[in-house]
Scaffold this motif. Structure first.
Motif, mmCIF file in Angstrom:
data_model
loop_
_atom_site.group_PDB
_atom_site.id
_atom_site.type_symbol
_atom_site.label_atom_id
_atom_site.label_comp_id
_atom_site.label_asym_id
_atom_site.label_seq_id
_atom_site.Cartn_x
_atom_site.Cartn_y
_atom_site.Cartn_z
ATOM 1 N N MET A 1 18.460 1.314 12.200
ATOM 2 C CA MET A 1 18.009 2.485 10.898
ATOM 3 C C MET A 1 17.581 3.766 11.937
ATOM 4 S SD MET A 1 15.188 1.891 7.902
ATOM 5 C CE MET A 1 15.744 0.544 7.279
ATOM 6 N N ASN A 2 18.192 4.876 11.001
ATOM 7 C CA ASN A 2 17.736 6.579 11.619
ATOM 8 C C ASN A 2 16.844 6.493 10.451
ATOM 9 O OD1 ASN A 2 18.736 7.675 8.907
ATOM 10 N ND2 ASN A 2 20.567 8.314 10.347
ATOM 11 N N LYS A 3 15.993 7.983 11.199
ATOM 12 C CA LYS A 3 14.392 7.813 10.643
ATOM 13 C C LYS A 3 14.596 8.330 9.072
ATOM 14 C CE LYS A 3 11.046 11.260 12.215
ATOM 15 N NZ LYS A 3 10.417 11.996 12.477
ATOM 16 N N ALA A 4 15.248 9.500 9.342
ATOM 17 C CA ALA A 4 15.867 9.458 7.908
ATOM 18 C C ALA A 4 15.752 8.223 6.606
ATOM 19 C CB ALA A 4 17.286 10.383 7.442
ATOM 20 N N ALA A 5 16.514 7.631 6.913
ATOM 21 C CA ALA A 5 17.080 6.111 5.872
ATOM 22 C C ALA A 5 15.717 6.128 6.040
ATOM 23 C CB ALA A 5 17.514 5.403 6.243
ATOM 24 N N LEU A 6 15.065 5.183 6.555
ATOM 25 C CA LEU A 6 13.361 5.295 6.918
ATOM 26 C C LEU A 6 12.558 6.202 6.112
ATOM 27 C CD1 LEU A 6 11.058 3.543 7.849
ATOM 28 C CD2 LEU A 6 11.029 4.135 10.104
ATOM 29 N N PHE A 7 12.927 7.041 6.165
ATOM 30 C CA PHE A 7 11.796 8.435 5.736
ATOM 31 C C PHE A 7 12.218 7.857 3.988
ATOM 32 C CE2 PHE A 7 10.138 12.412 3.768
ATOM 33 C CZ PHE A 7 8.408 11.855 3.401
ATOM 34 N N GLN A 8 13.271 7.376 3.710
ATOM 35 C CA GLN A 8 13.675 7.409 2.227
ATOM 36 C C GLN A 8 13.340 6.627 1.539
ATOM 37 O OE1 GLN A 8 18.446 6.943 2.029
ATOM 38 N NE2 GLN A 8 18.465 8.067 0.160
ATOM 39 N N GLN A 9 13.308 4.824 2.363
ATOM 40 C CA GLN A 9 12.331 4.428 2.177
ATOM 41 C C GLN A 9 11.269 4.423 1.238
ATOM 42 O OE1 GLN A 9 13.386 0.453 1.031
ATOM 43 N NE2 GLN A 9 15.332 0.990 0.986
ATOM 44 N N ILE A 10 10.174 4.353 2.505
ATOM 45 C CA ILE A 10 8.962 5.788 1.697
ATOM 46 C C ILE A 10 8.473 5.721 0.560
ATOM 47 C CG2 ILE A 10 7.246 6.375 3.022
ATOM 48 C CD1 ILE A 10 8.115 6.131 5.471
ATOM 49 N N GLN A 11 9.745 7.420 0.526
ATOM 50 C CA GLN A 11 9.678 8.057 -0.587
ATOM 51 C C GLN A 11 9.712 6.965 -1.852
ATOM 52 O OE1 GLN A 11 12.715 11.113 1.116
ATOM 53 N NE2 GLN A 11 10.622 12.193 -0.072
ATOM 54 N N LYS A 12 10.837 5.969 -1.724
ATOM 55 C CA LYS A 12 11.336 5.669 -2.656
ATOM 56 C C LYS A 12 10.533 4.241 -3.194
ATOM 57 C CE LYS A 12 15.292 1.402 -4.233
ATOM 58 N NZ LYS A 12 16.282 1.356 -3.939
ATOM 59 N N LYS A 13 9.861 3.703 -2.465
ATOM 60 C CA LYS A 13 8.940 2.864 -2.670
ATOM 61 C C LYS A 13 7.585 3.239 -3.240
ATOM 62 C CE LYS A 13 12.064 -0.719 -0.694
ATOM 63 N NZ LYS A 13 12.099 -2.103 0.444
ATOM 64 N N GLN A 14 6.891 4.251 -2.396
ATOM 65 C CA GLN A 14 5.946 4.706 -2.064
ATOM 66 C C GLN A 14 5.002 4.344 -1.558
ATOM 67 O OE1 GLN A 14 4.506 8.089 -3.695
ATOM 68 N NE2 GLN A 14 6.309 7.908 -2.751
ATOM 69 N N SER A 15 5.538 3.240 -0.906
ATOM 70 C CA SER A 15 5.088 3.452 0.671
ATOM 71 C C SER A 15 4.851 2.806 1.947
ATOM 72 C CB SER A 15 5.417 1.489 0.127
ATOM 73 O OG SER A 15 4.653 0.101 0.649
ATOM 74 N N PHE A 16 3.809 2.178 2.587
ATOM 75 C CA PHE A 16 4.407 2.825 4.121
ATOM 76 C C PHE A 16 4.061 1.519 4.962
ATOM 77 C CE2 PHE A 16 1.003 5.265 3.289
ATOM 78 C CZ PHE A 16 0.088 4.860 3.895
ATOM 79 N N LEU A 17 4.171 0.154 3.894
ATOM 80 C CA LEU A 17 3.596 -1.104 4.250
ATOM 81 C C LEU A 17 4.686 -2.127 4.994
ATOM 82 C CD1 LEU A 17 1.691 -4.199 4.018
ATOM 83 C CD2 LEU A 17 2.994 -4.248 1.579
ATOM 84 N N GLN A 260 0.031 -1.147 -1.551
ATOM 85 C CA GLN A 260 0.583 -0.324 -2.028
ATOM 86 C C GLN A 260 0.160 0.467 -2.076
ATOM 87 O OE1 GLN A 260 2.696 -0.412 -4.728
ATOM 88 N NE2 GLN A 260 3.881 1.408 -4.198
ATOM 89 N N GLN A 261 -0.335 -0.048 -3.650
ATOM 90 C CA GLN A 261 -0.827 1.143 -5.207
ATOM 91 C C GLN A 261 -2.148 1.975 -4.266
ATOM 92 O OE1 GLN A 261 -0.186 1.798 -8.226
ATOM 93 N NE2 GLN A 261 1.329 0.328 -7.400
ATOM 94 N N GLU A 262 -2.893 1.831 -2.853
ATOM 95 C CA GLU A 262 -3.486 2.473 -2.433
ATOM 96 C C GLU A 262 -2.461 3.276 -1.632
ATOM 97 O OE1 GLU A 262 -7.109 2.482 1.226
ATOM 98 O OE2 GLU A 262 -6.265 1.140 0.232
ATOM 99 N N MET A 263 -1.810 2.888 -0.894
ATOM 100 C CA MET A 263 -0.403 3.698 -0.042
ATOM 101 C C MET A 263 -0.069 5.030 -0.703
ATOM 102 S SD MET A 263 1.063 1.134 2.642
ATOM 103 C CE MET A 263 0.469 -0.208 4.225
ATOM 104 N N LYS A 264 0.628 4.754 -2.112
ATOM 105 C CA LYS A 264 1.063 5.290 -2.869
ATOM 106 C C LYS A 264 -0.416 6.520 -3.449
ATOM 107 C CE LYS A 264 2.591 5.807 -7.630
ATOM 108 N NZ LYS A 264 3.196 4.911 -9.292
ATOM 109 N N GLU A 265 -0.947 6.397 -3.601
ATOM 110 C CA GLU A 265 -2.896 7.287 -3.721
ATOM 111 C C GLU A 265 -2.321 8.621 -2.589
ATOM 112 O OE1 GLU A 265 -5.664 6.116 -5.172
ATOM 113 O OE2 GLU A 265 -4.651 4.824 -6.866
ATOM 114 N N LEU A 266 -1.944 7.813 -1.623
ATOM 115 C CA LEU A 266 -2.316 8.043 -0.226
ATOM 116 C C LEU A 266 -1.313 10.104 0.580
ATOM 117 C CD1 LEU A 266 -3.908 5.257 2.389
ATOM 118 C CD2 LEU A 266 -5.309 7.492 1.660
#
Length: 272
Positions: A1-17, A260-266
């Motif tokens: 997985m590349n960096k762009a795909a990882l960041f896409q997941q973070i944006q989609k899920k509003q999570s970095f868990l 995840q909810q806290e991460m969304k706010e952060l």
């Protein structure tokens, strides 16, 4: 997985868990122990309950190695079950002379097909480089860990007057880049995260220590987040052992959802 795909997941899920699958036979619910593969069944139900909230899963390899061949089988089944778009981390802390590291890399990247592996930097460039030879695979280099004994070496000053962890960060940047190297930075050292971020502004950090170990998610985001988030925050025991009963998967989901909810706010606050 590349960096762009990882960041896409973070944006989609509003999570970095990142959910740590430190699965221990002595701690999983007793009703699973009658099954042929209780480790996999436990992991399967945890993944089912949290896959829409987590962007990464991190099996700690020791928990599987300790069970011998059956443990490796449970690990492979777990890895194959994780959805393809979710980042996977082999928390193996490998690192040896070059030819040996090359074989470790083949084991975890080719045979097991993990996206990344944690690596100890102590033996230097030739012990790390073999892991960096694989396309879209990542080295997660130990930089500043959250365990009590980390101060024994990581905070001691080198001849240049810098703490050893700073030397590791500075030196290792010439080994890899922001697309194939991350750093382990412990959440229990909140004020130090800013120091690490100043040295490596664009790399991702894998951050253990939130949850059962007491690290502050707010501090991690405040000091560590960058424009592409740059954080994978791990919680293991606080999620997977939230309950020992029949409801363990639901309890795990509730704990993951809180994070995840806290991460969304952060993300809204710090990631622009």
């Amino acid at each position: 997985m590349n960096k762009a795909a990882l960041f896409q997941q973070i944006q989609k899920k509003q999570s970095f868990l990142c959910v740590g699958l430190d699965t221990d036979l002595s701690k999983i619910p007793a009703h699973l122990l009658v099954l042929n593969d209780p480790i996999f069944e436990f992991n399967k139900q945890i993944i089912d309950a949290t896959a829409d909230l987590a962007v990464a899963y991190k099996p700690n390899i020791a928990f599987y190695e300790a069970l011998g061949a059956k443990g490796w089988e449970s690990l492979k089944k777990t890895l194959d079950y994780i959805p393809q778009e979710i980042f996977t981390i082999a928390d193996a802390k490998r690192g040896d002379i070059g030819n040996t590291s090359g074989l470790y890399a083949k084991a975890f990247f080719e045979q097991m097909d993990f996206d990344s592996i944690t690596v100890a930097p102590y033996m230097g460039i030739d012990s790390v480089k073999p892991f960096l030879a694989f396309e879209d695979k990542w080295v997660i280099l130990l930089a500043l860990t959250s365990n009590e004994g980390s101060a024994d070496f990581q905070l001691t000053e080198s001849k240049s007057g810098k703490p050893l962890f700073q030397e590791v960060l500075e030196k290792s940047q010439s080994w890899g880049n922001t697309d194939n190297m991350m750093y382990v930075v412990g959440a229990t050292r909140g004020e130090k995260i800013a120091e690490v971020r100043a040295i490596v502004p664009d790399h991702f950090f894998l951050v253990p220590g939130v949850g059962a170990q007491g690290g502050s998610l707010e501090e991690v985001a405040k000091y560590g987040m960058n424009a592409s988030c740059g954080l994978l925050v791990n919680s293991s025991r606080g999620i997977i052992y939230a309950s020992k009963g029949q409801d363990f998967a639901n309890a795990a989901r509730e704990e993951a959802k809180k994070l995840q909810q806290e991460m969304k706010e952060l993300l809204a606050q710090y990631c622009h």
